[in-house]
Scaffold this motif. Structure first.
Motif, PDB file in Angstrom:
ATOM      1  N   HIS A   1     -43.405  -8.567  75.741  1.00 40.49           N
ATOM      2  CA  HIS A   1     -44.270  -8.540  74.554  1.00 40.49           C
ATOM      3  C   HIS A   1     -45.681  -8.952  74.948  1.00 40.49           C
ATOM      4  O   HIS A   1     -45.869  -9.967  75.620  1.00 40.49           O
ATOM      5  CB  HIS A   1     -43.737  -9.507  73.490  1.00 40.49           C
ATOM      6  N   ILE A   2     -46.673  -8.156  74.530  1.00 42.77           N
ATOM      7  CA  ILE A   2     -48.072  -8.529  74.723  1.00 42.77           C
ATOM      8  C   ILE A   2     -48.774  -8.495  73.368  1.00 42.77           C
ATOM      9  O   ILE A   2     -48.499  -7.637  72.533  1.00 42.77           O
ATOM     10  CB  ILE A   2     -48.808  -7.625  75.737  1.00 42.77           C
ATOM     11  N   SER A   3     -49.657  -9.472  73.145  1.00 42.05           N
ATOM     12  CA  SER A   3     -50.477  -9.502  71.937  1.00 42.05           C
ATOM     13  C   SER A   3     -51.610 -10.498  72.136  1.00 42.05           C
ATOM     14  O   SER A   3     -51.614 -11.261  73.103  1.00 42.05           O
ATOM     15  CB  SER A   3     -49.653  -9.874  70.697  1.00 42.05           C
ATOM     16  N   ASN A   4     -52.557 -10.505  71.192  1.00 35.84           N
ATOM     17  CA  ASN A   4     -53.674 -11.445  71.313  1.00 35.84           C
ATOM     18  C   ASN A   4     -53.444 -12.724  70.505  1.00 35.84           C
ATOM     19  O   ASN A   4     -54.350 -13.539  70.370  1.00 35.84           O
ATOM     20  CB  ASN A   4     -55.012 -10.784  70.950  1.00 35.84           C
ATOM     21  N   ALA A   5     -52.254 -12.922  69.966  1.00 38.38           N
ATOM     22  CA  ALA A   5     -51.869 -14.135  69.234  1.00 38.38           C
ATOM     23  C   ALA A   5     -52.800 -14.417  68.059  1.00 38.38           C
ATOM     24  O   ALA A   5     -53.098 -15.559  67.752  1.00 38.38           O
ATOM     25  CB  ALA A   5     -51.795 -15.334  70.179  1.00 38.38           C
ATOM     26  N   SER A   6     -53.292 -13.355  67.440  1.00 34.92           N
ATOM     27  CA  SER A   6     -54.194 -13.443  66.282  1.00 34.92           C
ATOM     28  C   SER A   6     -55.527 -14.109  66.605  1.00 34.92           C
ATOM     29  O   SER A   6     -56.191 -14.641  65.727  1.00 34.92           O
ATOM     30  CB  SER A   6     -53.514 -14.153  65.114  1.00 34.92           C
ATOM     31  N   LEU A   7     -55.933 -14.068  67.869  1.00 34.42           N
ATOM     32  CA  LEU A   7     -57.257 -14.568  68.246  1.00 34.42           C
ATOM     33  C   LEU A   7     -58.320 -13.491  68.101  1.00 34.42           C
ATOM     34  O   LEU A   7     -59.511 -13.775  68.193  1.00 34.42           O
ATOM     35  CB  LEU A   7     -57.237 -15.104  69.681  1.00 34.42           C
ATOM     36  N   ALA A   8     -57.908 -12.244  67.905  1.00 34.48           N
ATOM     37  CA  ALA A   8     -58.810 -11.111  67.674  1.00 34.48           C
ATOM     38  C   ALA A   8     -58.135 -10.197  66.656  1.00 34.48           C
ATOM     39  O   ALA A   8     -56.942 -10.314  66.398  1.00 34.48           O
ATOM     40  CB  ALA A   8     -59.083 -10.359  68.978  1.00 34.48           C
ATOM     41  N   THR A   9     -58.926  -9.314  66.062  1.00 41.53           N
ATOM     42  CA  THR A   9     -58.342  -8.344  65.132  1.00 41.53           C
ATOM     43  C   THR A   9     -58.667  -6.942  65.607  1.00 41.53           C
ATOM     44  O   THR A   9     -59.732  -6.725  66.161  1.00 41.53           O
ATOM     45  CB  THR A   9     -58.890  -8.531  63.693  1.00 41.53           C
ATOM     46  N   PRO A  10     -57.744  -6.028  65.427  1.00 37.51           N
ATOM     47  CA  PRO A  10     -56.384  -6.230  64.931  1.00 37.51           C
ATOM     48  C   PRO A  10     -55.492  -6.855  65.999  1.00 37.51           C
ATOM     49  O   PRO A  10     -55.870  -6.956  67.163  1.00 37.51           O
ATOM     50  CB  PRO A  10     -55.932  -4.813  64.589  1.00 37.51           C
ATOM     51  N   ASN A  11     -54.299  -7.251  65.579  1.00 39.83           N
ATOM     52  CA  ASN A  11     -53.330  -7.851  66.486  1.00 39.83           C
ATOM     53  C   ASN A  11     -51.970  -7.204  66.261  1.00 39.83           C
ATOM     54  O   ASN A  11     -51.055  -7.819  65.753  1.00 39.83           O
ATOM     55  CB  ASN A  11     -53.238  -9.370  66.260  1.00 39.83           C
ATOM     56  N   TYR A  12     -51.850  -5.930  66.617  1.00 41.57           N
ATOM     57  CA  TYR A  12     -50.587  -5.220  66.395  1.00 41.57           C
ATOM     58  C   TYR A  12     -49.515  -5.599  67.408  1.00 41.57           C
ATOM     59  O   TYR A  12     -48.349  -5.539  67.112  1.00 41.57           O
ATOM     60  CB  TYR A  12     -50.820  -3.709  66.424  1.00 41.57           C
ATOM     61  N   GLY A  13     -49.901  -5.950  68.608  1.00 48.68           N
ATOM     62  CA  GLY A  13     -48.932  -6.290  69.642  1.00 48.68           C
ATOM     63  C   GLY A  13     -48.175  -5.073  70.142  1.00 48.68           C
ATOM     64  O   GLY A  13     -48.214  -4.006  69.534  1.00 48.68           O
ATOM     65  N   LEU A  14     -47.495  -5.235  71.274  1.00 47.56           N
ATOM     66  CA  LEU A  14     -46.736  -4.138  71.871  1.00 47.56           C
ATOM     67  C   LEU A  14     -45.505  -4.712  72.550  1.00 47.56           C
ATOM     68  O   LEU A  14     -45.615  -5.645  73.350  1.00 47.56           O
ATOM     69  CB  LEU A  14     -47.610  -3.392  72.883  1.00 47.56           C
ATOM     70  N   ASP A  15     -44.343  -4.196  72.198  1.00 49.59           N
ATOM     71  CA  ASP A  15     -43.065  -4.603  72.799  1.00 49.59           C
ATOM     72  C   ASP A  15     -42.492  -3.442  73.596  1.00 49.59           C
ATOM     73  O   ASP A  15     -42.500  -2.310  73.130  1.00 49.59           O
ATOM     74  CB  ASP A  15     -42.049  -4.961  71.720  1.00 49.59           C
ATOM     75  N   SER A  16     -41.969  -3.765  74.778  1.00 43.85           N
ATOM     76  CA  SER A  16     -41.228  -2.787  75.582  1.00 43.85           C
ATOM     77  C   SER A  16     -39.916  -3.434  75.990  1.00 43.85           C
ATOM     78  O   SER A  16     -39.872  -4.640  76.248  1.00 43.85           O
ATOM     79  CB  SER A  16     -42.016  -2.391  76.829  1.00 43.85           C
TER      80      SER A  16
END
Length: 187
Positions: free
Chosen positions: A163-178
């Protein structure tokens, strides 16, 4: 497509030279810093903890290094430094990442690995298209987990989630799971 194939082949050549040195040093002392490699095929952007926008398969490669024999690392259960990549088969979001991995073996054959670190990706940061993946920041946090089985002293197979994401430190923060399957070889 040719560019992606060239990138994959280049990465494999570079890492094979590292692995070749590790294999060659086997039996001559413990001079390699590489402790394990894992290859995998992952389902891309599956939406476990994030929305799903992209389809396809990721070609995955991870390399784990021996945990430094320092008291600082031992205080945190001796994690192994690692780095890896997920290359998307259709040219959508690919990533390169690194961090620390903690291994737990509940029995001789059961494999549990938890990873924490950062990633850099090639995907969209923001877009006006509501159907497009948007990660908000080029550099992201990364969490990972493996649950697997050692079927010999050196070989293992595992279910892998990344899982990668910006932890809501930037917008948008959709994240990506593989997620998918990995095969590992321990040196």
């Amino acid at each position: 497509m040719k560019e992606r194939l060239l990138i994959v082949l280049t990465v494999l050549v570079i890492f094979s030279s590292i692995f070749g040195e590790g294999i060659a040093s086997e039996g001559k002392g413990d001079s390699t810093i590489v402790s394990e490699i894992r290859f995998g095929l992952l389902s891309h952007d599956v939406g476990v903890f994030a929305q799903s926008f992209e389809n396809g398969v990721d070609i995955n490669f991870d390399i784990f290094f021996k945990s430094p024999d320092k008291s600082f690392f031992r205080k945190f259960s001796s994690p192994r430094p690692m780095m890896g990549t997920c290359i998307h088969s259709d040219g959508q979001t690919s990533q390169v990442y690194g961090g620390l991995a903690w291994d737990f073996r509940t029995t001789d054959n059961i494999l549990l690995t938890f990873g924490l670190g950062g990633a850099v990706h090639s995907g969209e940061l923001d877009s006006d298209d509501p159907g497009e993946q948007r990660l908000g920041s080029r550099v992201l946090f990364r969490l990972a987990m493996n649950v697997g089985y050692y079927f010999s002293e050196r070989w293992n197979a595992s279910f892998y989630w990344n899982h990668i994401s910006n932890a809501s430190l930037a917008t948008p923060n959709y994240g990506l799971d593989s997620m998918g399957l990995q095969i590992g070889y321990v040196f």
